[in-house]
Design a protein around this motif. Structure first.
Motif, PDB file in Angstrom:
ATOM      1  N   SER A 184     -37.174  20.028  60.652  1.00 18.81           N
ATOM      2  CA  SER A 184     -38.295  20.675  61.295  1.00 18.81           C
ATOM      3  C   SER A 184     -38.687  19.991  62.315  1.00 18.81           C
ATOM      4  O   SER A 184     -38.775  18.691  62.482  1.00 18.81           O
ATOM      5  N   GLU A 186     -42.871  19.385  63.987  1.00 18.38           N
ATOM      6  CA  GLU A 186     -44.290  19.710  64.077  1.00 18.38           C
ATOM      7  C   GLU A 186     -45.096  19.365  64.977  1.00 18.38           C
ATOM      8  O   GLU A 186     -44.783  18.095  65.731  1.00 18.38           O
ATOM      9  N   PHE A 266     -45.524  35.908  53.563  1.00 17.39           N
ATOM     10  CA  PHE A 266     -46.252  35.390  54.949  1.00 17.39           C
ATOM     11  C   PHE A 266     -47.796  35.787  54.544  1.00 17.39           C
ATOM     12  O   PHE A 266     -48.200  36.726  53.870  1.00 17.39           O
ATOM     13  N   ASP A 304     -53.831  26.399  55.388  1.00 19.29           N
ATOM     14  CA  ASP A 304     -52.437  26.442  55.426  1.00 19.29           C
ATOM     15  C   ASP A 304     -51.911  27.753  55.544  1.00 19.29           C
ATOM     16  O   ASP A 304     -52.275  28.448  54.582  1.00 19.29           O
ATOM     17  N   LYS A 306     -48.637  30.565  56.641  1.00 19.05           N
ATOM     18  CA  LYS A 306     -47.221  31.076  57.028  1.00 19.05           C
ATOM     19  C   LYS A 306     -47.213  32.136  57.822  1.00 19.05           C
ATOM     20  O   LYS A 306     -47.700  33.187  57.438  1.00 19.05           O
ATOM     21  N   TYR A 308     -45.486  34.958  60.628  1.00 23.25           N
ATOM     22  CA  TYR A 308     -44.345  35.646  61.185  1.00 23.25           C
ATOM     23  C   TYR A 308     -44.612  36.559  62.287  1.00 23.25           C
ATOM     24  O   TYR A 308     -45.455  37.190  62.482  1.00 23.25           O
ATOM     25  N   ASP A 318     -45.000  27.432  60.319  1.00 19.67           N
ATOM     26  CA  ASP A 318     -46.055  26.814  59.517  1.00 19.67           C
ATOM     27  C   ASP A 318     -47.179  26.351  60.147  1.00 19.67           C
ATOM     28  O   ASP A 318     -47.024  25.497  60.913  1.00 19.67           O
ATOM     29  N   HIS A 320     -51.034  24.393  59.979  1.00 19.03           N
ATOM     30  CA  HIS A 320     -51.940  23.846  59.130  1.00 19.03           C
ATOM     31  C   HIS A 320     -53.170  23.585  60.160  1.00 19.03           C
ATOM     32  O   HIS A 320     -52.943  22.885  61.437  1.00 19.03           O
ATOM     33  N   GLY A 332     -42.057  24.370  62.737  1.00 17.36           N
ATOM     34  CA  GLY A 332     -40.840  25.318  62.847  1.00 17.36           C
ATOM     35  C   GLY A 332     -39.535  24.546  63.281  1.00 17.36           C
ATOM     36  O   GLY A 332     -39.393  23.161  63.507  1.00 17.36           O
TER      37      GLY A 332
END
Length: 344
Positions: A184, A186, A266, A304, A306, A308, A318, A320, A332
């Motif tokens: 991934s 970030e 999600f 945090d 998640k 979609y 994702d 934060h 991602g």
């Protein structure tokens, strides 16, 4: 700036790439035209599906690796030619004029830096998440950089991208994605405040939503994007908004969002409509989450998240939120689906 600037990424420490990768293709083309620079001959390009681990999902972005800066008209023409939501243009930055490109950009104590600009088919934008993710993925996946962190100089300041889960990465892989494995990226982005709207800024919501119920409406302070909350994520996924009404909004576009179904895994669903910038629906918009993350963090009481994006292509993010610094980490995956050369 000469071809040597990219060669310091293409052939770090004098190594040669394996057959089929973008490095070899650049080298082959240059060998056929000795002494000819990339400009006007060849610009390496790739098309990447961002915020997904499956081809033809997520949000496609074109990534162009430039030898030197090009004029705005050329950049806009290339973006119009690609005719996808965003095209990102990368130019290496040599951070120490006294060093050779290889010493400056591949040093163990210096973070590789690039200028990146983003264009839709009709305009330049100040911030784009998915094209930044795509650009970082290309640099990491092809081994063009050896660091786990990249810095991008942008119209929104310095942004960083970090490679996560890189132990599985085969940096000798080609741009076809066959051996990229699962890692991934970030991104470290600024948040955008969510504020109240003025009545004149709001299009006719009943017409825009075609009668769908609405819980709340806010806007992002920097972009002016409207955030419209619906009662459920499923309503968001099924919505077919009136794009003519969205054209009338004062900001860049309209973000539709709603709480995710409990069984989905999600926290919230969203979609982003931006016809003013030539994008009826942006399949997965990373920068929209600079406002969505603070909005949903406050509502759900968590940092945090998640997310979609429930466009037909779909995408996973994702998130934060650092409440103290007001920075947002956006994570991602991506898949490289196309490679080529731009000859204009």
């Amino acid at each position: 700036m000469s071809m040597d600037v990219w060669e310091c990424f293409l052939y770090p420490l004098g190594t040669k790439p394996k057959s089929g990768c973008i490095s070899e293709k650049l080298d082959s083309r240059m060998a056929e035209s000795p002494g000819v620079k990339i400009r006007g001959v060849l610009v390496a390009t790739g098309t990447v599906d961002a915020f997904t681990d499956s081809p033809f999902k997520g949000n496609p972005a074109a990534v162009c690796l430039l030898e030197e800066e090009r004029d705005d008209d050329w950049l806009q023409s290339v973006a119009k030619e690609f005719n996808i939501s965003q095209t990102g243009f990368l130019t290496p930055i040599v951070t120490d004029t006294e060093s050779t490109p290889n010493e400056s950009l591949n040093s163990t104590y210096l973070t590789p830096r690039f200028c990146i600009r983003w264009f839709t088919p009709v305009a330049e934008v100040k911030l784009c998440g998915h094209a930044t993710l795509a650009a970082a993925h290309v640099l990491f996946a092809t081994g063009l950089v050896k660091s786990n962190i990249i810095e991008f100089s942008t119209l929104s300041g310095i942004l960083t991208a970090k490679k996560v889960g890189a132990e599985m990465l085969d940096t000798s892989s080609s741009l076809n994605g066959k051996a990229e494995d699962h890692f991934s990226v970030e991104l470290d982005f600024p948040t955008d405040s969510v504020v109240e709207c003025e009545p004149y800024e709001i299009p006719s919501i009943p017409l825009t939503l075609k009668g769908a119920p609405m819980i709340n409406i806010k806007k992002m302070a920097t972009t002016g994007d409207l955030i419209v909350e619906l009662p459920s994520g499923m309503l968001v996924a099924d919505l077919q908004p009136n794009l003519d009404e969205i054209h009338k909004c004062a900001g860049r576009g309209v973000i539709i969002t709603g709480i995710a179904p409990r069984e989905s895994g999600f926290d919230f669903f969203s979609r982003f409509f931006c016809p003013k910038f030539g994008i009826n629906e942006d399949p997965v918009c990373g920068s929209a989450h600079c406002g969505l993350a603070p909005y949903w963090s406050k509502k759900l009481g968590k940092c945090d998240l998640k997310a979609y994006m429930a466009s037909p292509r779909g995408g996973i993010l994702d998130l934060h939120l650092n409440e103290e610094t007001q920075r947002l980490l956006i994570g991602g995956r991506s898949v490289i689906v196309m490679e080529g050369s731009l000859l204009a």
